[in-house]
Design a protein around this motif. Structure first.
Motif, mmCIF file in Angstrom:
data_model
loop_
_atom_site.group_PDB
_atom_site.id
_atom_site.type_symbol
_atom_site.label_atom_id
_atom_site.label_comp_id
_atom_site.label_asym_id
_atom_site.label_seq_id
_atom_site.Cartn_x
_atom_site.Cartn_y
_atom_site.Cartn_z
ATOM 1 N N TRP A 158 8.786 -7.888 -55.197
ATOM 2 C CA TRP A 158 10.173 -7.433 -55.131
ATOM 3 C C TRP A 158 10.334 -6.404 -54.022
ATOM 4 C CZ3 TRP A 158 14.167 -8.570 -58.844
ATOM 5 C CH2 TRP A 158 13.763 -9.416 -59.886
ATOM 6 N N TYR A 160 12.660 -3.138 -52.919
ATOM 7 C CA TYR A 160 13.602 -2.123 -53.374
ATOM 8 C C TYR A 160 14.122 -1.363 -52.161
ATOM 9 C CZ TYR A 160 11.531 -3.016 -57.968
ATOM 10 O OH TYR A 160 11.095 -3.621 -59.127
ATOM 11 N N ILE A 168 17.301 4.154 -55.892
ATOM 12 C CA ILE A 168 17.267 2.715 -55.639
ATOM 13 C C ILE A 168 18.698 2.209 -55.490
ATOM 14 C CG2 ILE A 168 16.653 0.457 -56.568
ATOM 15 C CD1 ILE A 168 14.354 1.830 -58.071
ATOM 16 N N LYS A 171 17.752 -4.210 -55.264
ATOM 17 C CA LYS A 171 16.432 -4.832 -55.287
ATOM 18 C C LYS A 171 16.600 -6.349 -55.218
ATOM 19 C CE LYS A 171 15.995 -5.073 -60.352
ATOM 20 N NZ LYS A 171 15.158 -4.707 -61.532
ATOM 21 N N PRO A 185 8.122 -5.676 -61.943
ATOM 22 C CA PRO A 185 7.320 -4.455 -61.830
ATOM 23 C C PRO A 185 7.797 -3.398 -62.817
ATOM 24 C CG PRO A 185 7.954 -5.268 -59.664
ATOM 25 C CD PRO A 185 8.719 -6.082 -60.656
ATOM 26 N N VAL A 190 7.345 2.031 -60.146
ATOM 27 C CA VAL A 190 8.165 1.901 -58.933
ATOM 28 C C VAL A 190 8.766 3.244 -58.557
ATOM 29 C CG1 VAL A 190 10.230 0.847 -57.937
ATOM 30 C CG2 VAL A 190 8.691 -0.529 -59.356
ATOM 31 N N GLN A 191 9.358 3.933 -59.527
ATOM 32 C CA GLN A 191 10.001 5.209 -59.226
ATOM 33 C C GLN A 191 8.985 6.271 -58.827
ATOM 34 O OE1 GLN A 191 13.532 5.574 -59.154
ATOM 35 N NE2 GLN A 191 12.775 7.312 -57.948
ATOM 36 N N ASP A 213 8.119 -2.454 -51.107
ATOM 37 C CA ASP A 213 7.839 -3.743 -51.738
ATOM 38 C C ASP A 213 6.816 -3.527 -52.844
ATOM 39 O OD1 ASP A 213 9.521 -4.807 -49.870
ATOM 40 O OD2 ASP A 213 7.955 -5.710 -48.646
ATOM 41 N N VAL A 214 7.145 -3.988 -54.022
ATOM 42 C CA VAL A 214 6.290 -3.802 -55.196
ATOM 43 C C VAL A 214 6.168 -5.135 -55.928
ATOM 44 C CG1 VAL A 214 5.891 -2.446 -57.284
ATOM 45 C CG2 VAL A 214 7.207 -1.452 -55.409
ATOM 46 N N THR A 222 1.177 -3.404 -62.076
ATOM 47 C CA THR A 222 2.179 -3.204 -61.026
ATOM 48 C C THR A 222 1.517 -2.527 -59.838
ATOM 49 O OG1 THR A 222 4.031 -3.062 -62.582
ATOM 50 C CG2 THR A 222 4.316 -2.007 -60.429
ATOM 51 N N VAL A 224 1.990 -1.541 -55.425
ATOM 52 C CA VAL A 224 2.825 -1.504 -54.226
ATOM 53 C C VAL A 224 2.236 -2.439 -53.177
ATOM 54 C CG1 VAL A 224 3.652 -0.054 -52.328
ATOM 55 C CG2 VAL A 224 3.658 0.825 -54.672
#
Length: 310
Positions: A158, A160, A168, A171, A185, A190-191, A213-214, A222, A224
Protein backbone atom coordinates in the motif's frame (compact mmCIF):
# COMPACT_ATOMS: atom_id res chain seq x y z
CA UNK A 1 1.48 27.85 -14.10
CA UNK A 2 1.49 24.07 -14.46
CA UNK A 3 4.21 22.60 -16.67
CA UNK A 4 2.84 19.22 -17.74
CA UNK A 5 4.60 16.45 -19.58
CA UNK A 6 2.94 15.65 -22.89
CA UNK A 7 3.04 11.90 -22.12
CA UNK A 8 -0.22 11.00 -20.40
CA UNK A 9 -0.44 9.52 -16.90
CA UNK A 10 -2.97 9.54 -14.08
CA UNK A 11 -0.96 12.27 -12.40
CA UNK A 12 -0.78 14.48 -15.50
CA UNK A 13 -4.48 13.98 -16.25
CA UNK A 14 -5.34 14.95 -12.68
CA UNK A 15 -3.21 18.09 -12.93
CA UNK A 16 -4.86 19.04 -16.20
CA UNK A 17 -8.32 18.59 -14.66
CA UNK A 18 -7.42 20.79 -11.71
CA UNK A 19 -5.94 23.46 -13.99
CA UNK A 20 -9.20 23.52 -15.97
CA UNK A 21 -11.27 23.81 -12.79
CA UNK A 22 -9.14 26.61 -11.39
CA UNK A 23 -8.33 28.44 -14.59
CA UNK A 24 -4.61 27.87 -14.04
CA UNK A 25 -2.34 28.42 -17.08
CA UNK A 26 -0.90 25.19 -18.50
CA UNK A 27 2.08 24.49 -20.69
CA UNK A 28 2.47 21.03 -22.23
CA UNK A 29 6.08 20.08 -22.98
CA UNK A 30 7.77 16.83 -23.93
CA UNK A 31 10.83 15.54 -22.12
CA UNK A 32 12.78 15.69 -25.38
CA UNK A 33 11.99 19.40 -25.79
CA UNK A 34 13.06 20.09 -22.21
CA UNK A 35 16.36 18.40 -22.91
CA UNK A 36 17.08 19.67 -26.43
CA UNK A 37 14.96 22.69 -27.41
CA UNK A 38 16.94 25.78 -26.43
CA UNK A 39 14.02 28.17 -27.03
CA UNK A 40 11.73 26.23 -24.69
CA UNK A 41 14.46 25.94 -22.09
CA UNK A 42 15.12 29.68 -22.23
CA UNK A 43 11.43 30.60 -21.98
CA UNK A 44 10.94 28.36 -18.94
CA UNK A 45 14.05 29.75 -17.29
CA UNK A 46 12.75 33.29 -17.81
CA UNK A 47 9.18 32.47 -16.74
CA UNK A 48 8.15 34.79 -13.92
CA UNK A 49 6.04 33.58 -11.04
CA UNK A 50 5.45 30.14 -9.60
CA UNK A 51 5.40 26.99 -11.68
CA UNK A 52 4.67 23.37 -10.80
CA UNK A 53 6.13 20.64 -13.01
CA UNK A 54 4.13 17.40 -13.22
CA UNK A 55 5.47 14.32 -14.98
CA UNK A 56 8.09 11.60 -14.70
CA UNK A 57 11.19 11.84 -12.55
CA UNK A 58 13.30 12.70 -15.62
CA UNK A 59 10.80 15.40 -16.63
CA UNK A 60 10.64 17.11 -13.22
CA UNK A 61 14.41 16.75 -12.85
CA UNK A 62 14.88 18.57 -16.17
CA UNK A 63 12.62 21.42 -15.03
CA UNK A 64 14.62 21.66 -11.80
CA UNK A 65 17.79 22.08 -13.81
CA UNK A 66 16.27 24.75 -16.05
CA UNK A 67 14.89 26.71 -13.09
CA UNK A 68 18.05 26.35 -11.02
CA UNK A 69 16.26 24.36 -8.32
CA UNK A 70 18.59 21.86 -6.57
CA UNK A 71 17.30 18.31 -6.53
CA UNK A 72 16.69 17.10 -2.96
CA UNK A 73 18.63 14.15 -1.65
CA UNK A 74 16.92 10.77 -1.68
CA UNK A 75 15.03 9.89 1.49
CA UNK A 76 16.82 6.58 1.96
CA UNK A 77 15.97 4.16 4.75
CA UNK A 78 17.37 6.00 7.78
CA UNK A 79 14.08 6.94 9.46
CA UNK A 80 12.43 3.54 8.95
CA UNK A 81 15.16 1.07 9.84
CA UNK A 82 13.12 -0.38 12.70
CA UNK A 83 10.18 -1.13 10.40
CA UNK A 84 11.87 -2.83 7.43
CA UNK A 85 11.82 -6.43 8.79
CA UNK A 86 14.78 -7.26 6.53
CA UNK A 87 18.47 -6.50 6.17
CA UNK A 88 19.33 -3.55 3.91
CA UNK A 89 22.76 -2.04 3.42
CA UNK A 90 24.40 0.44 1.09
CA UNK A 91 26.89 -0.82 -1.48
CA UNK A 92 27.95 -0.36 -5.12
CA UNK A 93 26.80 -1.94 -8.37
CA UNK A 94 30.09 -3.80 -8.73
CA UNK A 95 29.11 -6.03 -5.81
CA UNK A 96 26.41 -7.65 -7.93
CA UNK A 97 29.15 -9.49 -9.84
CA UNK A 98 29.88 -11.53 -6.71
CA UNK A 99 26.22 -12.30 -5.93
CA UNK A 100 25.28 -15.97 -5.94
CA UNK A 101 21.68 -15.64 -4.77
CA UNK A 102 18.88 -13.20 -5.73
CA UNK A 103 19.22 -9.73 -4.18
CA UNK A 104 16.96 -6.72 -4.30
CA UNK A 105 18.83 -3.67 -5.62
CA UNK A 106 17.68 -0.04 -5.62
CA UNK A 107 19.61 3.16 -6.46
CA UNK A 108 20.66 5.57 -3.72
CA UNK A 109 20.19 8.50 -6.11
CA UNK A 110 16.50 9.11 -6.78
CA UNK A 111 15.21 6.95 -9.63
CA UNK A 112 18.49 6.34 -11.45
CA UNK A 113 16.73 3.08 -12.18
CA UNK A 114 13.83 1.29 -10.51
CA UNK A 115 14.32 -1.20 -7.72
CA UNK A 116 14.20 -4.85 -8.80
CA UNK A 117 15.31 -8.36 -7.88
CA UNK A 118 18.68 -9.17 -9.43
CA UNK A 119 18.93 -12.91 -10.00
CA UNK A 120 22.45 -14.15 -10.91
CA UNK A 121 21.59 -17.85 -10.99
CA UNK A 122 22.22 -19.65 -14.30
CA UNK A 123 19.04 -20.10 -16.30
CA UNK A 124 17.08 -17.57 -14.23
CA UNK A 125 14.03 -16.26 -16.07
CA UNK A 126 13.67 -12.48 -16.14
CA UNK A 127 10.49 -10.50 -16.58
CA UNK A 128 10.31 -7.64 -19.07
CA UNK A 129 10.55 -5.23 -16.14
CA UNK A 130 13.73 -6.90 -14.86
CA UNK A 131 15.28 -6.81 -18.33
CA UNK A 132 14.59 -3.08 -18.55
CA UNK A 133 16.36 -2.48 -15.23
CA UNK A 134 19.30 -4.69 -16.22
CA UNK A 135 19.69 -2.56 -19.32
CA UNK A 136 19.54 0.61 -17.21
CA UNK A 137 22.23 -0.50 -14.74
CA UNK A 138 24.47 -1.67 -17.58
CA UNK A 139 24.80 1.99 -18.58
CA UNK A 140 25.90 3.07 -15.10
CA UNK A 141 29.35 3.14 -13.53
CA UNK A 142 30.16 0.12 -11.40
CA UNK A 143 30.86 2.49 -8.48
CA UNK A 144 27.24 3.75 -8.51
CA UNK A 145 25.87 3.65 -4.95
CA UNK A 146 22.94 1.30 -4.42
CA UNK A 147 20.86 -0.24 -1.67
CA UNK A 148 21.18 -4.02 -1.40
CA UNK A 149 18.54 -6.04 0.39
CA UNK A 150 17.60 -9.63 1.01
CA UNK A 151 14.59 -10.70 -1.04
CA UNK A 152 11.29 -10.91 0.84
CA UNK A 153 7.76 -11.61 -0.38
CA UNK A 154 4.85 -9.26 0.29
CA UNK A 155 1.26 -10.44 0.33
CA UNK A 156 0.11 -6.86 -0.35
CA UNK A 157 1.58 -3.37 -0.72
CA UNK A 158 0.00 0.00 0.00
CA UNK A 159 1.04 3.60 -0.58
CA UNK A 160 0.22 6.24 2.03
CA UNK A 161 0.34 9.90 1.05
CA UNK A 162 1.43 11.96 4.07
CA UNK A 163 1.60 15.70 4.76
CA UNK A 164 4.52 17.47 6.48
CA UNK A 165 2.89 17.07 9.91
CA UNK A 166 2.54 13.28 9.55
CA UNK A 167 -1.18 13.10 8.74
CA UNK A 168 -2.29 10.44 6.27
CA UNK A 169 -4.12 12.18 3.42
CA UNK A 170 -4.93 9.10 1.35
CA UNK A 171 -3.87 5.52 0.69
CA UNK A 172 -4.03 3.11 -2.22
CA UNK A 173 -3.14 -0.52 -2.75
CA UNK A 174 -0.83 -0.92 -5.75
CA UNK A 175 0.21 -4.60 -6.01
CA UNK A 176 -1.82 -5.77 -8.97
CA UNK A 177 -1.13 -9.49 -8.47
CA UNK A 178 -1.78 -9.71 -4.73
CA UNK A 179 -4.62 -11.70 -3.18
CA UNK A 180 -7.80 -9.69 -2.73
CA UNK A 181 -8.26 -11.03 0.80
CA UNK A 182 -4.72 -10.11 1.96
CA UNK A 183 -4.75 -8.27 5.31
CA UNK A 184 -4.08 -4.53 5.39
CA UNK A 185 -0.95 -3.20 7.12
CA UNK A 186 -1.35 -2.66 10.85
CA UNK A 187 -2.39 0.96 11.37
CA UNK A 188 -0.24 1.41 14.50
CA UNK A 189 2.91 0.27 12.67
CA UNK A 190 2.18 2.54 9.72
CA UNK A 191 1.71 5.57 11.94
CA UNK A 192 4.81 4.78 13.99
CA UNK A 193 6.90 4.62 10.81
CA UNK A 194 5.37 7.92 9.67
CA UNK A 195 6.09 9.58 13.02
CA UNK A 196 9.69 8.38 12.88
CA UNK A 197 10.09 9.86 9.40
CA UNK A 198 8.59 13.22 10.38
CA UNK A 199 10.89 13.42 13.42
CA UNK A 200 13.86 12.61 11.18
CA UNK A 201 12.94 15.37 8.71
CA UNK A 202 12.14 17.94 11.40
CA UNK A 203 15.52 17.36 13.05
CA UNK A 204 17.11 18.40 9.76
CA UNK A 205 14.93 21.49 9.45
CA UNK A 206 13.29 20.15 6.30
CA UNK A 207 9.88 18.65 7.11
CA UNK A 208 7.88 18.09 3.93
CA UNK A 209 5.15 15.92 2.37
CA UNK A 210 6.12 12.40 1.32
CA UNK A 211 4.78 8.95 0.57
CA UNK A 212 5.49 5.77 2.47
CA UNK A 213 4.92 2.32 0.99
CA UNK A 214 3.98 -0.34 3.51
CA UNK A 215 3.00 -3.96 3.01
CA UNK A 216 2.27 -7.20 4.78
CA UNK A 217 4.85 -9.97 4.44
CA UNK A 218 3.72 -13.51 3.73
CA UNK A 219 4.57 -14.27 7.39
CA UNK A 220 1.91 -11.74 8.45
CA UNK A 221 4.22 -8.98 9.68
CA UNK A 222 3.71 -5.38 8.59
CA UNK A 223 6.86 -3.98 6.98
CA UNK A 224 7.84 -0.73 5.29
CA UNK A 225 8.77 -1.09 1.63
CA UNK A 226 10.29 2.35 1.04
CA UNK A 227 9.94 6.12 1.37
CA UNK A 228 9.31 8.36 -1.63
CA UNK A 229 9.65 12.12 -1.86
CA UNK A 230 6.55 14.02 -2.99
CA UNK A 231 7.80 15.07 -6.41
CA UNK A 232 7.25 13.04 -9.59
CA UNK A 233 5.52 10.69 -7.19
CA UNK A 234 2.84 9.06 -9.27
CA UNK A 235 -0.84 8.93 -8.40
CA UNK A 236 -2.82 5.73 -8.01
CA UNK A 237 -6.26 6.50 -9.39
CA UNK A 238 -8.10 4.58 -6.67
CA UNK A 239 -6.49 6.43 -3.75
CA UNK A 240 -8.95 7.03 -0.92
CA UNK A 241 -8.92 9.22 2.16
CA UNK A 242 -8.93 7.78 5.70
CA UNK A 243 -12.64 8.55 5.73
CA UNK A 244 -13.20 6.19 2.80
CA UNK A 245 -13.92 8.77 0.09
CA UNK A 246 -12.03 9.21 -3.19
CA UNK A 247 -9.09 11.55 -2.83
CA UNK A 248 -9.99 14.93 -4.28
CA UNK A 249 -7.94 15.85 -7.37
CA UNK A 250 -7.34 19.38 -6.10
CA UNK A 251 -6.04 18.05 -2.79
CA UNK A 252 -3.50 15.89 -4.59
CA UNK A 253 -2.18 18.80 -6.70
CA UNK A 254 -1.97 20.95 -3.55
CA UNK A 255 0.02 18.10 -1.97
CA UNK A 256 2.52 18.24 -4.86
CA UNK A 257 2.57 22.02 -4.78
CA UNK A 258 3.42 22.12 -1.07
CA UNK A 259 6.42 19.89 -1.67
CA UNK A 260 7.55 21.85 -4.73
CA UNK A 261 7.41 25.10 -2.74
CA UNK A 262 9.47 23.56 0.05
CA UNK A 263 12.06 22.29 -2.46
CA UNK A 264 12.38 25.78 -3.97
CA UNK A 265 12.51 27.48 -0.55
CA UNK A 266 15.09 25.06 0.82
CA UNK A 267 17.20 25.50 -2.30
CA UNK A 268 17.10 29.28 -1.92
CA UNK A 269 18.03 29.01 1.76
CA UNK A 270 20.93 26.71 0.98
CA UNK A 271 22.16 29.05 -1.76
CA UNK A 272 21.99 32.00 0.65
CA UNK A 273 23.95 30.08 3.29
CA UNK A 274 26.62 29.07 0.79
CA UNK A 275 26.93 32.67 -0.41
CA UNK A 276 27.28 33.88 3.20
CA UNK A 277 29.95 31.26 3.89
CA UNK A 278 31.92 32.29 0.80
CA UNK A 279 31.73 35.93 1.86
CA UNK A 280 32.83 35.06 5.39
CA UNK A 281 35.81 33.10 4.09
CA UNK A 282 36.77 35.98 1.81
CA UNK A 283 36.67 38.47 4.69
CA UNK A 284 38.94 36.29 6.82
CA UNK A 285 41.69 36.22 4.23
CA UNK A 286 44.38 38.78 5.19
CA UNK A 287 45.38 41.12 2.40
CA UNK A 288 48.96 40.78 1.15
CA UNK A 289 51.50 43.29 2.54
CA UNK A 290 51.84 46.49 0.52
CA UNK A 291 54.58 46.55 -2.03
CA UNK A 292 57.52 48.93 -1.35
CA UNK A 293 58.08 51.02 -4.46
CA UNK A 294 61.52 50.72 -6.00
CA UNK A 295 63.72 53.85 -5.81
CA UNK A 296 63.53 56.03 -8.85
CA UNK A 297 66.36 57.65 -10.83
CA UNK A 298 69.92 56.59 -11.44
CA UNK A 299 72.15 55.37 -8.58
CA UNK A 300 74.35 58.08 -6.99
CA UNK A 301 77.88 58.21 -8.42
CA UNK A 302 80.71 57.78 -5.96
CA UNK A 303 83.90 59.82 -6.71
CA UNK A 304 86.85 57.62 -7.63
CA UNK A 305 89.06 59.15 -4.88
CA UNK A 306 86.45 58.44 -2.23
CA UNK A 307 86.08 54.92 -3.48
CA UNK A 308 89.85 54.35 -3.39
CA UNK A 309 90.13 55.74 0.12
CA UNK A 310 87.42 53.37 1.28
Amino acid sequence: MLVLQTESSAEVRTALLVATMRGTPVRRVSLKDLQCNLDIRASLAAQLGEILPVGTVEFVRAVMGIRGVPEPEGMGYGPIGDFLRREIRQGVLYELKAAEEPVFVKPVATKTFSGFVYDPRPGAKHTEYQLEQLKAIAALKTATRVWLSEVVEFACEWRYYVDAAGHILAKARYDADGDDDAPQPTAEVVQSAIDSTVTYLEARGNAHPFAIDVGVLTNGRTAVVELSDAWALGLYGHARTPGGTDWNAEDYIDFLLQRWRSIVAYGQLRAAREAAERLSRAEKVEPPPPKVPAPRGRPRKVPLQAAAGA
